[in-house]
Design a protein around this motif. Structure first.
Motif, PDB file in Angstrom:
ATOM      1  N   VAL A   1      10.433  15.715 -22.835  1.00  0.00           N
ATOM      2  CA  VAL A   1       9.994  15.185 -24.124  1.00  0.00           C
ATOM      3  C   VAL A   1       9.771  16.283 -25.154  1.00  0.00           C
ATOM      4  O   VAL A   1      10.249  16.187 -26.300  1.00  0.00           O
ATOM      5  N   THR A   2       9.061  17.350 -24.790  1.00  0.00           N
ATOM      6  CA  THR A   2       8.804  18.414 -25.768  1.00  0.00           C
ATOM      7  C   THR A   2      10.063  19.195 -26.135  1.00  0.00           C
ATOM      8  O   THR A   2      10.382  19.337 -27.326  1.00  0.00           O
TER       9      THR A   2
ATOM     10  N   ALA B   1      13.053  11.294 -37.663  1.00  0.00           N
ATOM     11  CA  ALA B   1      11.949  11.681 -36.777  1.00  0.00           C
ATOM     12  C   ALA B   1      11.189  10.473 -36.242  1.00  0.00           C
ATOM     13  O   ALA B   1      10.757  10.463 -35.081  1.00  0.00           O
ATOM     14  N   ALA B   2      11.017   9.466 -37.072  1.00  0.00           N
ATOM     15  CA  ALA B   2      10.259   8.293 -36.630  1.00  0.00           C
ATOM     16  C   ALA B   2      10.960   7.592 -35.469  1.00  0.00           C
ATOM     17  O   ALA B   2      10.309   7.158 -34.500  1.00  0.00           O
ATOM     18  N   ARG B   3      12.296   7.481 -35.525  1.00  0.00           N
ATOM     19  CA  ARG B   3      13.043   6.848 -34.437  1.00  0.00           C
ATOM     20  C   ARG B   3      12.955   7.679 -33.162  1.00  0.00           C
ATOM     21  O   ARG B   3      12.779   7.132 -32.060  1.00  0.00           O
ATOM     22  N   ILE B   4      13.074   8.996 -33.306  1.00  0.00           N
ATOM     23  CA  ILE B   4      13.004   9.874 -32.135  1.00  0.00           C
ATOM     24  C   ILE B   4      11.614   9.816 -31.515  1.00  0.00           C
ATOM     25  O   ILE B   4      11.457   9.726 -30.285  1.00  0.00           O
TER      26      ILE B   4
ATOM     27  N   LEU C   1       7.411  15.840 -17.042  1.00  0.00           N
ATOM     28  CA  LEU C   1       8.198  15.038 -17.980  1.00  0.00           C
ATOM     29  C   LEU C   1       8.010  15.556 -19.405  1.00  0.00           C
ATOM     30  O   LEU C   1       8.977  15.712 -20.159  1.00  0.00           O
ATOM     31  N   GLU C   2       6.790  15.835 -19.767  1.00  0.00           N
ATOM     32  CA  GLU C   2       6.511  16.349 -21.113  1.00  0.00           C
ATOM     33  C   GLU C   2       7.096  17.741 -21.292  1.00  0.00           C
ATOM     34  O   GLU C   2       7.730  18.044 -22.312  1.00  0.00           O
TER      35      GLU C   2
ATOM     36  N   ALA D   1      10.421   8.784 -27.733  1.00  0.00           N
ATOM     37  CA  ALA D   1       9.587   9.662 -26.920  1.00  0.00           C
ATOM     38  C   ALA D   1       8.341   8.934 -26.431  1.00  0.00           C
ATOM     39  O   ALA D   1       7.936   9.072 -25.263  1.00  0.00           O
ATOM     40  N   GLN D   2       7.730   8.169 -27.313  1.00  0.00           N
ATOM     41  CA  GLN D   2       6.533   7.425 -26.941  1.00  0.00           C
ATOM     42  C   GLN D   2       6.824   6.419 -25.829  1.00  0.00           C
ATOM     43  O   GLN D   2       6.010   6.229 -24.909  1.00  0.00           O
ATOM     44  N   GLU D   3       7.997   5.810 -25.881  1.00  0.00           N
ATOM     45  CA  GLU D   3       8.364   4.870 -24.821  1.00  0.00           C
ATOM     46  C   GLU D   3       8.519   5.591 -23.483  1.00  0.00           C
ATOM     47  O   GLU D   3       8.091   5.090 -22.437  1.00  0.00           O
TER      48      GLU D   3
END
Length: 332
Positions: free
Chosen positions: A167-168, A182-185, A162-163, A189-191
């Motif tokens: 995600v990466t 970036a904060a929203r993205i 997945l990473e 990603a964290q979710e």
């Protein structure tokens, strides 16, 4: 391992040398970047052989562990037991070669991507919304049957693919390129890496769907994991939006398809899924500025996708309805 052939392999070679067994027809299949895939035909059998690659077939440097092939094998076994008519059957898995053998769909089943992008209308083109509804039922069935299942969570608890594959190259890459959002993205990603809802396909896109008279067949489970249900929903929404902007004359049909997909999904899996609009926007941005951009988009359409995604990510949790309203506006 010994290099000697088994008795069965020796016998098969002998029968072929005597002309008593027909040689198989082997055709390389294209369209994917993560593995080598071949169609092997020996009447009446049709099989697909797939080997996961450690370095993906893209211009940039993109690597992922090939052991993900065994995750795909496990997902195939499980989901085929739930919806056998909508998934291939696993025939063999070789962990030492990172290789799977599975049944193949009939030769005249095209990918749903090719149906959507086809320039000439056809019966399958007319059925795009109906196919989307059928896919919503399939995905909703998978998610509901695996929702918060501890045993399945333990089987699919490897998150490295997945990473590496999502995600990466998608979220983390575009977060660096677009610091204003970036904060929203990063929050999305964290979710994706922390939620534990159900078994997630991870690449639920039109290129991984074959369509035939009995409904769709879904392929390619190598990113399967027990994670955030929203990823699969956002993935398909993203691809329908990209195609609505690419083929504006079909925008209304594709918006209808997106709505039918979600309605069918929710009938099968009524569990709440949050932030679908934001996750869809992240994936839209990734498909123009990430490591695997959508190759069929021209420069003007890529710019339109980027503007749409950045505008959505600048808002506070846009709904998927708002995402589609802005898509239809941009596609005029």
């Amino acid at each position: 391992m010994s290099g000697r052939q088994t008795v069965a392999e020796t016998l098969i070679d002998y029968l072929r040398s005597q002309g008593l067994l027909p040689p198989p027809k082997v055709t390389a299949l294209t369209g994917g970047v993560s593995g080598e895939t071949f169609l092997v035909e020996t009447a009446p059998s049709r099989l697909v052989v797939k080997r996961a690659l450690g370095r993906l077939l893209v211009a940039g440097e993109w690597t992922a562990k090939p052991e993900r092939a065994m995750t795909e094998a496990s997902a195939l076994e499980l989901l085929h037991s739930i919806t056998p008519e909508h998934t291939p059957a696993l025939c063999h898995a070789d962990p030492s070669r990172h290789t799977l053998v599975m049944t193949a769909a009939p030769a005249d089943w095209p990918t749903w991507k090719s149906v959507i992008l086809a320039s000439a209308p056809s019966e399958l083109t007319a059925r795009i919304p109906e196919t989307a509804g059928e896919l919503g039922t399939v995905l909703g069935t998978w998610h509901s049957r695996t929702w918060h299942d501890a045993d399945i969570a333990a089987r699919f608890n490897d998150y490295e693919a997945l990473e590496q594959l999502r995600v990466t190259p998608f979220h983390r890459r575009v977060a660096v390129q677009h610091p204003g959002v970036a904060a929203r993205i990063t929050a999305c990603a964290q979710e994706l890496v922390t939620r534990r809802d159900c078994l997630v396909h991870g690449d639920f896109s039109p290129k991984n769907v074959l369509v035939g008279p009995n409904g769709p067949m879904v392929l390619d489970f190598e990113v399967a994991h027990f994670g955030a249900a929203v990823l699969d929903l956002a993935f398909l929404q993203c691809h329908l939006i990209l195609k609505a902007l690419h083929i504006p004359e079909r925008k209304d049909q594709l918006a209808d398809a997106a709505q039918r997909f979600l309605a069918s999904y929710e009938r099968e899996c009524p569990e709440p899924v949050e932030k679908l609009g934001a996750h869809t926007a992240c994936l839209l941005l990734a498909r123009v500025d990430g490591l695997s951009p959508a190759g069929y988009l021209d420069t003007a359409t890529r710019d339109a996708v980027r503007r749409l995604a950045l505008g959505l990510l600048a808002d506070d949790d846009p709904s998927i309805s708002e995402v589609w309203n802005r898509t239809l506006e941009a596609a005029r």
